[in-house]
Write a protein that holds these residues in place. Structure first.
Motif, PDB file in Angstrom:
ATOM      1  N   ARG A 116       0.855  -1.178   0.000  1.00 46.76           N
ATOM      2  CA  ARG A 116       0.000   0.000   0.000  1.00 46.76           C
ATOM      3  C   ARG A 116       0.893   1.231   0.000  1.00 46.76           C
ATOM      4  O   ARG A 116       1.919   1.264   0.677  1.00 46.76           O
ATOM      5  CB  ARG A 116      -0.897   0.061   1.242  1.00 46.76           C
ATOM      6  CG  ARG A 116      -1.888  -1.073   1.387  1.00 46.76           C
ATOM      7  CD  ARG A 116      -3.060  -0.941   0.431  1.00 46.76           C
ATOM      8  NE  ARG A 116      -4.084  -1.942   0.731  1.00 46.76           N
ATOM      9  CZ  ARG A 116      -4.044  -3.210   0.372  1.00 46.76           C
ATOM     10  NH1 ARG A 116      -2.994  -3.640  -0.332  1.00 46.76           N
ATOM     11  NH2 ARG A 116      -5.002  -4.051   0.684  1.00 46.76           N
ATOM     12  N   ALA A 117       0.493   2.258  -0.726  1.00 44.60           N
ATOM     13  CA  ALA A 117       1.190   3.541  -0.703  1.00 44.60           C
ATOM     14  C   ALA A 117       0.491   4.455   0.289  1.00 44.60           C
ATOM     15  O   ALA A 117      -0.741   4.598   0.246  1.00 44.60           O
ATOM     16  CB  ALA A 117       1.193   4.175  -2.092  1.00 44.60           C
ATOM     17  N   VAL A 118       1.245   5.080   1.168  1.00 41.91           N
ATOM     18  CA  VAL A 118       0.673   5.926   2.212  1.00 41.91           C
ATOM     19  C   VAL A 118       1.470   7.227   2.300  1.00 41.91           C
ATOM     20  O   VAL A 118       2.681   7.213   2.538  1.00 41.91           O
ATOM     21  CB  VAL A 118       0.690   5.225   3.587  1.00 41.91           C
ATOM     22  CG1 VAL A 118       0.106   6.148   4.658  1.00 41.91           C
ATOM     23  CG2 VAL A 118      -0.086   3.918   3.535  1.00 41.91           C
ATOM     24  N   LYS A 119       0.784   8.334   2.148  1.00 42.02           N
ATOM     25  CA  LYS A 119       1.415   9.650   2.268  1.00 42.02           C
ATOM     26  C   LYS A 119       1.541  10.027   3.738  1.00 42.02           C
ATOM     27  O   LYS A 119       0.584   9.912   4.502  1.00 42.02           O
ATOM     28  CB  LYS A 119       0.592  10.703   1.530  1.00 42.02           C
ATOM     29  CG  LYS A 119       1.203  12.105   1.591  1.00 42.02           C
ATOM     30  CD  LYS A 119       0.387  13.090   0.777  1.00 42.02           C
ATOM     31  CE  LYS A 119       1.040  14.476   0.804  1.00 42.02           C
ATOM     32  NZ  LYS A 119       0.301  15.447  -0.023  1.00 42.02           N
ATOM     33  N   ALA A 120       2.735  10.480   4.133  1.00 40.54           N
ATOM     34  CA  ALA A 120       2.939  10.946   5.504  1.00 40.54           C
ATOM     35  C   ALA A 120       4.240  11.725   5.586  1.00 40.54           C
ATOM     36  O   ALA A 120       5.220  11.403   4.897  1.00 40.54           O
ATOM     37  CB  ALA A 120       2.981   9.766   6.477  1.00 40.54           C
ATOM     38  N   ASP A 121       4.262  12.721   6.425  1.00 38.59           N
ATOM     39  CA  ASP A 121       5.449  13.506   6.729  1.00 38.59           C
ATOM     40  C   ASP A 121       6.000  12.994   8.053  1.00 38.59           C
ATOM     41  O   ASP A 121       5.383  13.187   9.110  1.00 38.59           O
ATOM     42  CB  ASP A 121       5.073  14.990   6.838  1.00 38.59           C
ATOM     43  CG  ASP A 121       6.259  15.896   7.147  1.00 38.59           C
ATOM     44  OD1 ASP A 121       7.313  15.392   7.588  1.00 38.59           O
ATOM     45  OD2 ASP A 121       6.126  17.127   6.973  1.00 38.59           O
ATOM     46  N   VAL A 122       7.162  12.327   8.026  1.00 40.76           N
ATOM     47  CA  VAL A 122       7.660  11.668   9.232  1.00 40.76           C
ATOM     48  C   VAL A 122       8.102  12.642  10.311  1.00 40.76           C
ATOM     49  O   VAL A 122       8.337  12.234  11.459  1.00 40.76           O
ATOM     50  CB  VAL A 122       8.822  10.704   8.909  1.00 40.76           C
ATOM     51  CG1 VAL A 122       8.358   9.608   7.965  1.00 40.76           C
ATOM     52  CG2 VAL A 122      10.034  11.454   8.352  1.00 40.76           C
ATOM     53  N   SER A 123       8.221  13.923   9.987  1.00 40.44           N
ATOM     54  CA  SER A 123       8.586  14.905  11.003  1.00 40.44           C
ATOM     55  C   SER A 123       7.384  15.362  11.819  1.00 40.44           C
ATOM     56  O   SER A 123       7.543  16.121  12.784  1.00 40.44           O
ATOM     57  CB  SER A 123       9.268  16.120  10.363  1.00 40.44           C
ATOM     58  OG  SER A 123       8.348  16.893   9.609  1.00 40.44           O
ATOM     59  N   LYS A 124       6.193  14.882  11.451  1.00 36.01           N
ATOM     60  CA  LYS A 124       4.960  15.266  12.148  1.00 36.01           C
ATOM     61  C   LYS A 124       4.392  14.058  12.892  1.00 36.01           C
ATOM     62  O   LYS A 124       4.126  13.013  12.294  1.00 36.01           O
ATOM     63  CB  LYS A 124       3.938  15.811  11.148  1.00 36.01           C
ATOM     64  CG  LYS A 124       4.336  17.147  10.534  1.00 36.01           C
ATOM     65  CD  LYS A 124       3.268  17.667   9.592  1.00 36.01           C
ATOM     66  CE  LYS A 124       3.514  19.119   9.203  1.00 36.01           C
ATOM     67  NZ  LYS A 124       4.858  19.363   8.669  1.00 36.01           N
ATOM     68  N   GLU A 125       4.199  14.224  14.192  1.00 30.51           N
ATOM     69  CA  GLU A 125       3.771  13.122  15.038  1.00 30.51           C
ATOM     70  C   GLU A 125       2.460  12.510  14.572  1.00 30.51           C
ATOM     71  O   GLU A 125       2.310  11.285  14.515  1.00 30.51           O
ATOM     72  CB  GLU A 125       3.645  13.611  16.484  1.00 30.51           C
ATOM     73  CG  GLU A 125       3.332  12.533  17.490  1.00 30.51           C
ATOM     74  CD  GLU A 125       3.366  13.049  18.915  1.00 30.51           C
ATOM     75  OE1 GLU A 125       3.642  12.252  19.831  1.00 30.51           O
ATOM     76  OE2 GLU A 125       3.118  14.266  19.117  1.00 30.51           O
ATOM     77  N   GLU A 126       1.503  13.354  14.217  1.00 31.68           N
ATOM     78  CA  GLU A 126       0.191  12.840  13.809  1.00 31.68           C
ATOM     79  C   GLU A 126       0.279  12.042  12.508  1.00 31.68           C
ATOM     80  O   GLU A 126      -0.439  11.059  12.306  1.00 31.68           O
ATOM     81  CB  GLU A 126      -0.831  13.975  13.675  1.00 31.68           C
ATOM     82  CG  GLU A 126      -0.505  15.047  12.640  1.00 31.68           C
ATOM     83  CD  GLU A 126       0.386  16.168  13.159  1.00 31.68           C
ATOM     84  OE1 GLU A 126       0.426  17.235  12.507  1.00 31.68           O
ATOM     85  OE2 GLU A 126       1.040  15.989  14.211  1.00 31.68           O
ATOM     86  N   ASP A 127       1.177  12.444  11.609  1.00 33.63           N
ATOM     87  CA  ASP A 127       1.362  11.700  10.362  1.00 33.63           C
ATOM     88  C   ASP A 127       1.981  10.332  10.623  1.00 33.63           C
ATOM     89  O   ASP A 127       1.619   9.337   9.982  1.00 33.63           O
ATOM     90  CB  ASP A 127       2.253  12.488   9.399  1.00 33.63           C
ATOM     91  CG  ASP A 127       1.491  13.535   8.599  1.00 33.63           C
ATOM     92  OD1 ASP A 127       0.430  13.983   9.087  1.00 33.63           O
ATOM     93  OD2 ASP A 127       1.947  13.903   7.506  1.00 33.63           O
TER      94      ASP A 127
END
Length: 270
Positions: free
Chosen positions: A63-74
């Motif tokens: 699965r492809a999942v968008k997330a910014d690893v510098s953001k806790e909620e992401d």
């Protein structure tokens, strides 16, 4: 596929920054080794989805999942996506990283913070959530001998100083001690924590260093083995480090660098 090729069968892996370069090669190798893979991306959705399609066509799960690893909620949402899709998480490859290069006098605070936030704080956030998930999962359902494995993507610059790249080198030096300290803390839980430190790898982030014959010739003076690395060199190391073949390995950094950390200038006695 043979059992050797499927040595990560029944594992669920999250690979951050998996839409280009080393990340996409690692995610593909893990998938071909049998793992279900969460292909994390920040902005490049097309190559991430193309990788998912290739893995599914080969009989895998992804699965492809968008997330910014510098953001806790992401980061929390990224791990939730893995458990929603595949039921658990067994392996984290924390690969996301950026460069914002400048001499110290010209480096802005924003460029310092961006690199530290993604390259180091992102590693912390992902590792923390991985440990929480590993500890909470049913021991009887583990696909490996360990309770879970974390692989932090570091760099030869965790030990080699790099003028003009102080933010990047500082983050990678931080990853070295994060890896060792975390491994010490969670070993009793059956969790393995290691790092991979690539040297010069042929990826878009360092294209200027290898795209011309002159640039490549200059680069090769720093590599005793005589060739630039390929993303697949790192990917193969990641598959091994993630597998039960490396079950007794924790708290170490595996250098995949063609000898770059061997101080090649000293080959002729300095």
């Amino acid at each position: 596929m043979s059992s050797q090729e499927q040595r990560l069968a029944h594992h669920v892996a999250i690979v951050t920054g998996a839409s280009s370069g080393i990340g996409i090669a690692v995610a593909e190798a893990l998938g071909l080794a049998g793992a279900a893979v969460i292909v994390n991306y920040h902005s490049q959705d097309k190559p991430a989805q193309e990788l998912v399609d290739r893995l599914e066509k080969a009989g895998g799960r992804a699965r492809a999942v968008k997330a910014d690893v510098s953001k806790e909620e992401d980061v929390l949402r990224l791990f939730d996506a893995a458990t929603d899709a595949f039921g658990r998480v067994d392996l984290l490859v924390a690969n996301s990283g950026v460069q914002k290069d400048a001499g110290i006098a010209e480096m802005t605070l924003a460029d310092w913070n961006t690199v530290i936030d993604i390259n180091l704080t992102g590693q912390f956030l992902c590792a923390r959530e991985a440990v929480r998930r590993f500890r909470a999962q049913d021991k009887a359902k583990r696909p490996a001998r360990s309770a879970g494995s974390i692989i932090a993507m570091s760099s030869v610059h965790e030990v080699i100083p790099w003028a003009g790249h102080i933010n990047y080198a500082s983050a990678k030096g931080g990853i070295r001690m994060l890896t060792r300290s975390l491994a010490q803390e969670v070993a009793a839980d059956g969790i393995r924590v290691n790092a991979i430190a690539p040297g010069a790898i042929r990826t878009p982030i360092n294209k200027e260093a290898w795209e011309t014959e002159a640039a490549l010739e200059k680069l090769l003076t720093l590599i005793p083995y005589g060739r630039i690395g390929e993303p697949e060199d790192v990917a193969r190391a990641a598959v091994w480090l993630a597998s039960d073949e490396a079950d007794y390995v924790t708290g170490t950094t595996l250098f995949v660098d063609g000898g770059m950390t061997l101080y090649p200038e000293f080959r002729d006695n300095g």
